[in-house]
Design a protein around this motif. Sequence first.
Motif, PDB file in Angstrom:
ATOM      1  N   THR A   1       0.983  13.650  -8.528  1.00 54.71           N
ATOM      2  CA  THR A   1      -0.280  13.213  -9.127  1.00 54.71           C
ATOM      3  C   THR A   1      -1.419  13.303  -8.113  1.00 54.71           C
ATOM      4  OG1 THR A   1       0.127  10.922  -8.498  1.00 54.71           O
ATOM      5  CG2 THR A   1       0.927  11.605 -10.664  1.00 54.71           C
ATOM      6  N   SER A   2      -2.593  12.990  -8.567  1.00 55.98           N
ATOM      7  CA  SER A   2      -3.778  12.990  -7.715  1.00 55.98           C
ATOM      8  C   SER A   2      -3.601  11.972  -6.583  1.00 55.98           C
ATOM      9  CB  SER A   2      -5.009  12.637  -8.555  1.00 55.98           C
ATOM     10  OG  SER A   2      -6.055  12.189  -7.735  1.00 55.98           O
ATOM     11  N   LYS A   3      -3.749  12.425  -5.370  1.00 58.57           N
ATOM     12  CA  LYS A   3      -3.588  11.535  -4.215  1.00 58.57           C
ATOM     13  C   LYS A   3      -4.657  10.442  -4.200  1.00 58.57           C
ATOM     14  CE  LYS A   3      -0.834  14.681  -1.769  1.00 58.57           C
ATOM     15  NZ  LYS A   3      -0.263  15.163  -2.976  1.00 58.57           N
ATOM     16  N   GLN A   4      -5.859  10.797  -4.610  1.00 58.54           N
ATOM     17  CA  GLN A   4      -6.955   9.821  -4.644  1.00 58.54           C
ATOM     18  C   GLN A   4      -6.641   8.719  -5.654  1.00 58.54           C
ATOM     19  OE1 GLN A   4     -10.767  11.531  -5.518  1.00 58.54           O
ATOM     20  NE2 GLN A   4     -11.862   9.640  -5.108  1.00 58.54           N
ATOM     21  N   GLU A   5      -6.168   9.102  -6.813  1.00 59.96           N
ATOM     22  CA  GLU A   5      -5.808   8.125  -7.842  1.00 59.96           C
ATOM     23  C   GLU A   5      -4.625   7.276  -7.383  1.00 59.96           C
ATOM     24  OE1 GLU A   5      -4.317   8.111 -12.492  1.00 59.96           O
ATOM     25  OE2 GLU A   5      -5.188   9.935 -11.658  1.00 59.96           O
ATOM     26  N   ALA A   6      -3.638   7.911  -6.755  1.00 57.43           N
ATOM     27  CA  ALA A   6      -2.460   7.194  -6.260  1.00 57.43           C
ATOM     28  C   ALA A   6      -2.858   6.182  -5.190  1.00 57.43           C
ATOM     29  CB  ALA A   6      -1.444   8.180  -5.710  1.00 57.43           C
ATOM     30  N   ARG A   7      -3.760   6.558  -4.304  1.00 59.04           N
ATOM     31  CA  ARG A   7      -4.237   5.635  -3.256  1.00 59.04           C
ATOM     32  C   ARG A   7      -5.015   4.469  -3.868  1.00 59.04           C
ATOM     33  NH1 ARG A   7      -1.798   5.713   1.644  1.00 59.04           N
ATOM     34  NH2 ARG A   7      -1.596   7.835   2.381  1.00 59.04           N
ATOM     35  N   ALA A   8      -5.770   4.741  -4.921  1.00 54.46           N
ATOM     36  CA  ALA A   8      -6.511   3.665  -5.606  1.00 54.46           C
ATOM     37  C   ALA A   8      -5.525   2.656  -6.197  1.00 54.46           C
ATOM     38  CB  ALA A   8      -7.413   4.236  -6.692  1.00 54.46           C
ATOM     39  N   TYR A   9      -4.446   3.142  -6.800  1.00 46.96           N
ATOM     40  CA  TYR A   9      -3.427   2.245  -7.346  1.00 46.96           C
ATOM     41  C   TYR A   9      -2.780   1.420  -6.233  1.00 46.96           C
ATOM     42  CZ  TYR A   9      -3.568   4.684 -11.852  1.00 46.96           C
ATOM     43  OH  TYR A   9      -3.958   5.209 -13.046  1.00 46.96           O
ATOM     44  N   SER A  10      -2.527   2.045  -5.082  1.00 44.42           N
ATOM     45  CA  SER A  10      -1.896   1.325  -3.978  1.00 44.42           C
ATOM     46  C   SER A  10      -2.801   0.205  -3.462  1.00 44.42           C
ATOM     47  CB  SER A  10      -1.494   2.273  -2.852  1.00 44.42           C
ATOM     48  OG  SER A  10      -2.616   2.745  -2.149  1.00 44.42           O
ATOM     49  N   LYS A  11      -4.094   0.462  -3.432  1.00 42.39           N
ATOM     50  CA  LYS A  11      -5.032  -0.582  -3.016  1.00 42.39           C
ATOM     51  C   LYS A  11      -5.075  -1.708  -4.055  1.00 42.39           C
ATOM     52  CE  LYS A  11      -8.133   1.914   0.033  1.00 42.39           C
ATOM     53  NZ  LYS A  11      -7.683   3.258   0.164  1.00 42.39           N
ATOM     54  N   ASP A  12      -4.986  -1.331  -5.334  1.00 48.34           N
ATOM     55  CA  ASP A  12      -4.992  -2.326  -6.403  1.00 48.34           C
ATOM     56  C   ASP A  12      -3.800  -3.272  -6.310  1.00 48.34           C
ATOM     57  OD1 ASP A  12      -7.315  -1.291  -7.460  1.00 48.34           O
ATOM     58  OD2 ASP A  12      -6.307  -0.077  -8.973  1.00 48.34           O
ATOM     59  N   ILE A  13      -2.609  -2.706  -6.089  1.00 48.79           N
ATOM     60  CA  ILE A  13      -1.422  -3.570  -6.040  1.00 48.79           C
ATOM     61  C   ILE A  13      -1.428  -4.409  -4.763  1.00 48.79           C
ATOM     62  CG2 ILE A  13       0.200  -1.930  -5.009  1.00 48.79           C
ATOM     63  CD1 ILE A  13       2.309  -3.174  -6.984  1.00 48.79           C
TER      64      ILE A  13
ATOM     65  N   GLN B   1       0.824  -1.208   0.000  1.00 45.05           N
ATOM     66  CA  GLN B   1       0.000   0.000   0.000  1.00 45.05           C
ATOM     67  C   GLN B   1       0.860   1.261   0.000  1.00 45.05           C
ATOM     68  OE1 GLN B   1      -3.235  -0.016   2.805  1.00 45.05           O
ATOM     69  NE2 GLN B   1      -3.927  -2.021   2.128  1.00 45.05           N
ATOM     70  N   ASP B   2       2.178   1.091   0.110  1.00 50.35           N
ATOM     71  CA  ASP B   2       3.105   2.214  -0.010  1.00 50.35           C
ATOM     72  C   ASP B   2       3.562   2.410  -1.455  1.00 50.35           C
ATOM     73  OD1 ASP B   2       2.957   2.656   2.702  1.00 50.35           O
ATOM     74  OD2 ASP B   2       4.746   1.470   3.157  1.00 50.35           O
ATOM     75  N   TYR B   3       3.018   1.635  -2.383  1.00 55.92           N
ATOM     76  CA  TYR B   3       3.386   1.725  -3.798  1.00 55.92           C
ATOM     77  C   TYR B   3       2.253   2.363  -4.604  1.00 55.92           C
ATOM     78  CZ  TYR B   3       7.497  -1.252  -3.252  1.00 55.92           C
ATOM     79  OH  TYR B   3       8.718  -1.748  -2.894  1.00 55.92           O
ATOM     80  N   THR B   4       2.626   3.018  -5.688  1.00 58.72           N
ATOM     81  CA  THR B   4       1.650   3.554  -6.622  1.00 58.72           C
ATOM     82  C   THR B   4       2.288   3.610  -8.001  1.00 58.72           C
ATOM     83  OG1 THR B   4       0.021   5.294  -6.991  1.00 58.72           O
ATOM     84  CG2 THR B   4       2.224   6.003  -6.333  1.00 58.72           C
ATOM     85  N   LEU B   5       1.458   3.877  -9.003  1.00 64.57           N
ATOM     86  CA  LEU B   5       1.965   4.009 -10.370  1.00 64.57           C
ATOM     87  C   LEU B   5       2.425   5.436 -10.606  1.00 64.57           C
ATOM     88  CD1 LEU B   5      -0.499   2.041 -12.679  1.00 64.57           C
ATOM     89  CD2 LEU B   5       1.908   1.595 -12.314  1.00 64.57           C
ATOM     90  N   GLU B   6       3.580   5.567 -11.221  1.00 66.95           N
ATOM     91  CA  GLU B   6       4.076   6.891 -11.597  1.00 66.95           C
ATOM     92  C   GLU B   6       4.245   6.912 -13.113  1.00 66.95           C
ATOM     93  OE1 GLU B   6       8.298   8.362 -10.986  1.00 66.95           O
ATOM     94  OE2 GLU B   6       7.169   9.563  -9.520  1.00 66.95           O
ATOM     95  N   LYS B   7       3.786   7.996 -13.696  1.00 69.24           N
ATOM     96  CA  LYS B   7       3.864   8.146 -15.148  1.00 69.24           C
ATOM     97  C   LYS B   7       5.299   8.496 -15.535  1.00 69.24           C
ATOM     98  CE  LYS B   7       1.194  10.265 -18.802  1.00 69.24           C
ATOM     99  NZ  LYS B   7       0.085  11.165 -19.094  1.00 69.24           N
ATOM    100  N   VAL B   8       5.915   7.658 -16.378  1.00 70.67           N
ATOM    101  CA  VAL B   8       7.274   7.900 -16.847  1.00 70.67           C
ATOM    102  C   VAL B   8       7.232   8.754 -18.106  1.00 70.67           C
ATOM    103  CG1 VAL B   8       9.368   6.814 -17.748  1.00 70.67           C
ATOM    104  CG2 VAL B   8       8.115   5.755 -15.872  1.00 70.67           C
ATOM    105  N   ASP B   9       6.385   8.355 -19.034  1.00 69.32           N
ATOM    106  CA  ASP B   9       6.157   9.135 -20.249  1.00 69.32           C
ATOM    107  C   ASP B   9       4.711   8.918 -20.661  1.00 69.32           C
ATOM    108  OD1 ASP B   9       6.077   6.657 -21.710  1.00 69.32           O
ATOM    109  OD2 ASP B   9       8.250   6.746 -21.949  1.00 69.32           O
TER     110      ASP B   9
END
Length: 193
Positions: free
Chosen positions: A120-132, A95-103
Motif C-alpha cells: 500500500t501507499s507508504k504515506q498512508e501506512a505511516r499516517a495509520y501508524s501515527k494514528d495508532i 508506530q510499527d503497526y499499520t492497517l492492512e486491507k483484508v477485503d
Amino acid sequence: MRSSSTMAKLNLHTVLVMAIAIFALSAYAIDDKCAACNAIAEELERGLLNEKPRNHLDMRHRLDSKGQREGKLIDYRVSELRVVELLDGLCDNMQDYTLEKVDSSRRVWIKVNSWDNLKTSKQEARAYSKDISTFCGRLLEETEDELSELIKQGSVKVGEVSKVLCQDLGRYCSKTSGIQKAVDDDDISDREL
C-alpha cells in the motif's frame, strides 16, 4: 486576473479541504477502536512474553549500628520498575503497526517488519501508524494507574492482556458469546480520537 483577496480565500479553502481530508483519514484509521486496542494489547503481550527472569530488587543500601544491611528486598514481578519497563516505549512500538486491507470492507492492524515491502501507499501506512501510536497514548493515559496495579498484582497474564486492557479497563470491546466485538460509540463517552 484574480485579486489577492480571492487568491487568499481560495488558498484558505484548499487548506480547509486538506485538513478535513486528513482528519477524516485519521478518524477512519481508528474507526474500530476495539481492533486498535487489541493490537496494542498484542504488543504488550509480546513484551510480557519477552521478559527475562530478573532477580529481586535489593533496596538494602544502609547499614544499621550492628553492620547489618537494612531496607527492602522487592520482588521484581510486583515492582514499579517492571511496570515501567513493560509500558515505557509501548506506544512508540505501535508506530510499527499499520492497517492492512483484508477485503473490500475489512482492515486489520498488522506489525510491519519492513516498510519497504508494503504493497500500500507508504504515506498512508505511516499516517495509520501515527494514528495508532496516538490512540495508544490516550489509552494508556486513561488506564495506566489501573493497568499498573493489575500488572503488579499479577492479574495481567499472557493470553489475557486483551481482555484486561480492551474489555475491563478501556471498554472498547465487549464480550458476547465468546467473541470480542466493538462497543458502540454511543456507549463510550469522550473517547474520540
